[in-house]
Design a protein around this motif. Structure first.
Motif, PDB file in Angstrom:
ATOM      1  N   PRO A  45       0.816  -1.236   0.000  1.00  0.00           N
ATOM      2  CA  PRO A  45       0.000   0.000   0.000  1.00  0.00           C
ATOM      3  C   PRO A  45       0.839   1.270   0.000  1.00  0.00           C
ATOM      4  O   PRO A  45       0.395   2.311  -0.487  1.00  0.00           O
ATOM      5  CB  PRO A  45      -0.832  -0.130   1.276  1.00  0.00           C
ATOM      6  CG  PRO A  45      -0.902  -1.606   1.534  1.00  0.00           C
ATOM      7  CD  PRO A  45       0.416  -2.163   1.071  1.00  0.00           C
ATOM      8  N   ARG A  46       2.046   1.182   0.545  1.00  0.00           N
ATOM      9  CA  ARG A  46       2.933   2.356   0.578  1.00  0.00           C
ATOM     10  C   ARG A  46       3.868   2.392  -0.620  1.00  0.00           C
ATOM     11  O   ARG A  46       4.871   3.123  -0.621  1.00  0.00           O
ATOM     12  CB  ARG A  46       3.737   2.344   1.874  1.00  0.00           C
ATOM     13  CG  ARG A  46       2.880   2.483   3.143  1.00  0.00           C
ATOM     14  CD  ARG A  46       3.650   2.108   4.372  1.00  0.00           C
ATOM     15  NE  ARG A  46       4.030   0.692   4.338  1.00  0.00           N
ATOM     16  CZ  ARG A  46       4.809   0.103   5.234  1.00  0.00           C
ATOM     17  NH1 ARG A  46       5.287   0.808   6.253  1.00  0.00           N
ATOM     18  NH2 ARG A  46       5.105  -1.172   5.133  1.00  0.00           N
ATOM     19  N   PHE A  47       3.529   1.646  -1.640  1.00  0.00           N
ATOM     20  CA  PHE A  47       4.361   1.553  -2.846  1.00  0.00           C
ATOM     21  C   PHE A  47       4.669   2.942  -3.417  1.00  0.00           C
ATOM     22  O   PHE A  47       3.825   3.842  -3.416  1.00  0.00           O
ATOM     23  CB  PHE A  47       3.611   0.731  -3.900  1.00  0.00           C
ATOM     24  CG  PHE A  47       4.314   0.646  -5.230  1.00  0.00           C
ATOM     25  CD1 PHE A  47       5.193  -0.379  -5.506  1.00  0.00           C
ATOM     26  CD2 PHE A  47       4.080   1.608  -6.218  1.00  0.00           C
ATOM     27  CE1 PHE A  47       5.840  -0.455  -6.737  1.00  0.00           C
ATOM     28  CE2 PHE A  47       4.712   1.543  -7.441  1.00  0.00           C
ATOM     29  CZ  PHE A  47       5.600   0.513  -7.698  1.00  0.00           C
ATOM     30  N   GLU A  48       5.889   3.086  -3.935  1.00  0.00           N
ATOM     31  CA  GLU A  48       6.277   4.316  -4.623  1.00  0.00           C
ATOM     32  C   GLU A  48       6.964   3.956  -5.932  1.00  0.00           C
ATOM     33  O   GLU A  48       7.894   3.152  -5.972  1.00  0.00           O
ATOM     34  CB  GLU A  48       7.219   5.167  -3.760  1.00  0.00           C
ATOM     35  CG  GLU A  48       7.617   6.470  -4.438  1.00  0.00           C
ATOM     36  CD  GLU A  48       8.432   7.377  -3.539  1.00  0.00           C
ATOM     37  OE1 GLU A  48       7.830   8.010  -2.648  1.00  0.00           O
ATOM     38  OE2 GLU A  48       9.670   7.428  -3.721  1.00  0.00           O
ATOM     39  N   GLY A  49       6.488   4.546  -7.024  1.00  0.00           N
ATOM     40  CA  GLY A  49       7.084   4.337  -8.329  1.00  0.00           C
ATOM     41  C   GLY A  49       7.727   5.607  -8.842  1.00  0.00           C
ATOM     42  O   GLY A  49       7.153   6.695  -8.717  1.00  0.00           O
ATOM     43  N   VAL A  62       6.831  10.816 -10.152  1.00  0.00           N
ATOM     44  CA  VAL A  62       6.722  10.002  -8.942  1.00  0.00           C
ATOM     45  C   VAL A  62       5.261   9.647  -8.721  1.00  0.00           C
ATOM     46  O   VAL A  62       4.373  10.514  -8.798  1.00  0.00           O
ATOM     47  CB  VAL A  62       7.272  10.756  -7.717  1.00  0.00           C
ATOM     48  CG1 VAL A  62       7.131   9.903  -6.459  1.00  0.00           C
ATOM     49  CG2 VAL A  62       8.731  11.151  -7.944  1.00  0.00           C
ATOM     50  N   TYR A  63       5.008   8.367  -8.444  1.00  0.00           N
ATOM     51  CA  TYR A  63       3.646   7.874  -8.183  1.00  0.00           C
ATOM     52  C   TYR A  63       3.626   7.259  -6.791  1.00  0.00           C
ATOM     53  O   TYR A  63       4.266   6.226  -6.555  1.00  0.00           O
ATOM     54  CB  TYR A  63       3.234   6.842  -9.237  1.00  0.00           C
ATOM     55  CG  TYR A  63       3.174   7.409 -10.634  1.00  0.00           C
ATOM     56  CD1 TYR A  63       1.983   7.896 -11.145  1.00  0.00           C
ATOM     57  CD2 TYR A  63       4.316   7.479 -11.421  1.00  0.00           C
ATOM     58  CE1 TYR A  63       1.918   8.438 -12.423  1.00  0.00           C
ATOM     59  CE2 TYR A  63       4.272   8.027 -12.695  1.00  0.00           C
ATOM     60  CZ  TYR A  63       3.075   8.497 -13.196  1.00  0.00           C
ATOM     61  OH  TYR A  63       3.017   9.038 -14.460  1.00  0.00           O
ATOM     62  N   ARG A  64       2.915   7.882  -5.893  1.00  0.00           N
ATOM     63  CA  ARG A  64       2.879   7.412  -4.509  1.00  0.00           C
ATOM     64  C   ARG A  64       1.583   6.631  -4.263  1.00  0.00           C
ATOM     65  O   ARG A  64       0.493   7.173  -4.411  1.00  0.00           O
ATOM     66  CB  ARG A  64       3.002   8.585  -3.534  1.00  0.00           C
ATOM     67  CG  ARG A  64       4.376   9.251  -3.593  1.00  0.00           C
ATOM     68  CD  ARG A  64       4.542  10.328  -2.528  1.00  0.00           C
ATOM     69  NE  ARG A  64       5.921  10.783  -2.490  1.00  0.00           N
ATOM     70  CZ  ARG A  64       6.404  11.769  -3.262  1.00  0.00           C
ATOM     71  NH1 ARG A  64       5.598  12.393  -4.108  1.00  0.00           N
ATOM     72  NH2 ARG A  64       7.680  12.123  -3.171  1.00  0.00           N
ATOM     73  N   LEU A 123      13.615  -2.936  -8.309  1.00  0.00           N
ATOM     74  CA  LEU A 123      12.499  -3.299  -7.441  1.00  0.00           C
ATOM     75  C   LEU A 123      12.968  -3.433  -5.997  1.00  0.00           C
ATOM     76  O   LEU A 123      14.027  -4.014  -5.734  1.00  0.00           O
ATOM     77  CB  LEU A 123      11.884  -4.625  -7.886  1.00  0.00           C
ATOM     78  CG  LEU A 123      11.336  -4.703  -9.317  1.00  0.00           C
ATOM     79  CD1 LEU A 123      10.779  -6.095  -9.591  1.00  0.00           C
ATOM     80  CD2 LEU A 123      10.253  -3.654  -9.539  1.00  0.00           C
ATOM     81  N   THR A 124      12.181  -2.906  -5.077  1.00  0.00           N
ATOM     82  CA  THR A 124      12.438  -3.103  -3.647  1.00  0.00           C
ATOM     83  C   THR A 124      11.235  -3.819  -3.045  1.00  0.00           C
ATOM     84  O   THR A 124      10.119  -3.763  -3.580  1.00  0.00           O
ATOM     85  CB  THR A 124      12.674  -1.760  -2.937  1.00  0.00           C
ATOM     86  OG1 THR A 124      11.600  -0.867  -3.225  1.00  0.00           O
ATOM     87  CG2 THR A 124      13.977  -1.131  -3.415  1.00  0.00           C
ATOM     88  N   ILE A 130       5.923  -5.898  -3.203  1.00  0.00           N
ATOM     89  CA  ILE A 130       6.824  -4.972  -3.893  1.00  0.00           C
ATOM     90  C   ILE A 130       6.526  -3.575  -3.377  1.00  0.00           C
ATOM     91  O   ILE A 130       5.395  -3.083  -3.476  1.00  0.00           O
ATOM     92  CB  ILE A 130       6.609  -5.039  -5.419  1.00  0.00           C
ATOM     93  CG1 ILE A 130       6.908  -6.446  -5.928  1.00  0.00           C
ATOM     94  CG2 ILE A 130       7.499  -4.017  -6.137  1.00  0.00           C
ATOM     95  CD1 ILE A 130       6.492  -6.677  -7.379  1.00  0.00           C
ATOM     96  N   SER A 131       7.536  -2.933  -2.795  1.00  0.00           N
ATOM     97  CA  SER A 131       7.325  -1.632  -2.165  1.00  0.00           C
ATOM     98  C   SER A 131       7.792  -0.467  -3.020  1.00  0.00           C
ATOM     99  O   SER A 131       7.434   0.684  -2.750  1.00  0.00           O
ATOM    100  CB  SER A 131       8.043  -1.579  -0.816  1.00  0.00           C
ATOM    101  OG  SER A 131       9.427  -1.826  -0.992  1.00  0.00           O
ATOM    102  N   GLY A 132       8.569  -0.735  -4.064  1.00  0.00           N
ATOM    103  CA  GLY A 132       9.052   0.363  -4.893  1.00  0.00           C
ATOM    104  C   GLY A 132       9.528  -0.115  -6.247  1.00  0.00           C
ATOM    105  O   GLY A 132       9.940  -1.275  -6.414  1.00  0.00           O
ATOM    106  N   LEU A 133       9.446   0.771  -7.231  1.00  0.00           N
ATOM    107  CA  LEU A 133       9.951   0.489  -8.576  1.00  0.00           C
ATOM    108  C   LEU A 133      10.524   1.777  -9.141  1.00  0.00           C
ATOM    109  O   LEU A 133       9.843   2.810  -9.169  1.00  0.00           O
ATOM    110  CB  LEU A 133       8.833  -0.034  -9.493  1.00  0.00           C
ATOM    111  CG  LEU A 133       9.217  -0.452 -10.917  1.00  0.00           C
ATOM    112  CD1 LEU A 133       8.233  -1.502 -11.445  1.00  0.00           C
ATOM    113  CD2 LEU A 133       9.214   0.737 -11.886  1.00  0.00           C
TER     114      LEU A 133
END
Length: 411
Positions: A45-49, A62-64, A123-124, A130-133
């Motif tokens: 849910p806290r993903f950031e792209g 940036v997409y939060r 990717l993190t 998956i929390s980030g891309l």
């Protein structure tokens, strides 16, 4: 999907590394199929792209949040491109991030430009999601796909919202088929066959006539000793284009006007819906040139109009639009000023339908003339089983029970 592994060993324990790589595989699979529910389950849910600056349509930035990434980035890409991310290599960084290198492949939805761009995704992961891309790609390649040099000289071709429109474009030559047009038609047929987003094809002609058939000026300018070679060279790509169009897994609509002659009739024969404007004339014209004919005429005509009428057309009979309708050569006669409008209305209706089922019907009808009844009955069972396994069929059955209108996706 075979992905090469390399680089530094992962700092994560093997079980966590395997789980993370499985998440990455699932991400690309969900993007490929447009599975929103699966995407939501994969992203934290806290993903950031973070995406590449300079992408078209202001996509870079940036997409939060998972919703923002899915809706505002991937969703907007799907609106403008039919594209897929194909991972080729996985490498681990010391901080536990996974670097995925691969290619974006596909086409722009308007202009039919080809997209072929390398990407690197970093990717993190956090708590099994998956929390980030971070995305790195060549933004110029994305722009080029929107304004391509089509390479086509005698036809125009575009795809919008699943509807392909092919226009013969030698208007001042009444769309006479020369080597360039034959080659272009073959090229478009290959493009249609390769696309995954095409749901219906419409064939039209620019100018005063749909097509008068083969370009007689080319024949006249050819030395008699070379005419045989010229005819073979032109007919080969044209016939291959007709074969591909006839075997495509989507409906074909051909809308003609003015006149349709010679081998150009082949684009009428192969259509599932053949429309003609009032006043259109149809003629084979082969005998006047001392030629035997092409465009699939000897195969299609007896099946469409019967042997005796096929013989009459071969021997010089000219039909107007209404006679062509009565004989079974075309589906419908329409007002000349509404021809394209009606053709595109048909296209929208068919594109919104169960295209997998349409593909099976096209194949069944095409093979029926050469099949025995037991063979055709068996083929119908096989086709029924295949369509019964589609998402479209399941959705349509549920909609029938609930008295609602189904939405078909062609899968």
């Amino acid at each position: 999907m075979n992905v090469e592994h390399g680089g530094s060993p992962s700092p994560l324990p093997e079980n966590e590394r395997d789980a993370a790589e499985k998440l990455a595989n699932s991400l690309y699979a969900a993007l490929r199929t447009g599975d929103r529910e699966r995407l939501d389950s994969l992203l934290d849910p806290r993903f950031e792209g973070r995406t590449t600056e300079g992408l078209p349509f202001d996509l870079g930035g940036v997409y939060r949040g998972a919703d923002a990434m899915r809706r505002d980035f991937w969703g907007r890409i799907a609106k403008h491109y039919s594209a897929r991310a194909v991972p080729e290599r996985y490498n681990w960084l010391d901080d536990g991030s996974l670097v995925v290198a691969g290619r974006y492949t596909g086409t722009a939805r308007v202009g039919d430009g080809v997209l072929d761009a390398e990407f690197v995704h970093i990717l993190t992961f956090s708590q099994g999601r998956i929390s980030g891309l971070v995305q790195l790609t060549d933004s110029e390649r994305w722009h080029q796909a929107l304004t391509p040099d089509s390479g086509l000289r005698a036809v125009e071709f575009s795809v919008t919202d699943g509807i392909g429109v092919l226009r013969l474009n030698r208007p001042y030559q009444r769309n006479a088929i020369d080597q360039t047009m034959a080659d272009d038609l073959y090229e478009v047929a290959q493009r249609c066959s390769a696309r995954t987003d095409l749901r219906v094809l419409v064939i039209l002609g620019n100018g005063p006539a749909f097509t008068v058939g083969g370009d007689i000026t080319v024949f006249a300018d050819t030395e008699p000793a070379e005419l045989s070679t010229t005819l073979r060279r032109m007919a080969t790509p044209y016939h291959e284009a007709l074969r591909i169009f006839a075997e495509m897994a989507v409906p074909v609509i051909t809308a003609v006007h003015g006149s349709v002659g010679g081998g150009g009739l082949g684009m009428v024969y192969l259509a599932d819906v053949a429309l003609a404007a009032e006043g259109t004339k149809f003629a084979t014209g082969f005998g006047a040139l001392g030629l035997s004919g092409d465009g699939g005429t000897s195969w299609y005509l007896p099946r469409l109009v019967g042997l005796r009428r096929a013989q009459a057309l071969y021997l010089g009979r000219v039909l107007d639009a209404r006679e062509a309708r009565e004989w079974g050569l075309i589906s419908e006669v329409v007002a000349a000023d509404r021809l394209e409008e009606i053709a595109l209305d048909w296209a929208k209706t068919l594109a919104a339908g169960p295209t997998r089922a349409y593909a099976e019907v096209r194949n069944l009808l095409r093979r029926s003339e050469s099949s025995t009844l037991p063979e055709q009955l068996s083929a119908e069972i096989d086709a029924l089983a295949r369509t019964g396994a589609t998402v479209d069929a399941a959705r349509a059955v549920r909609s029938f029970i609930t008295k609602s209108k189904p939405t078909f996706e062609g899968r």
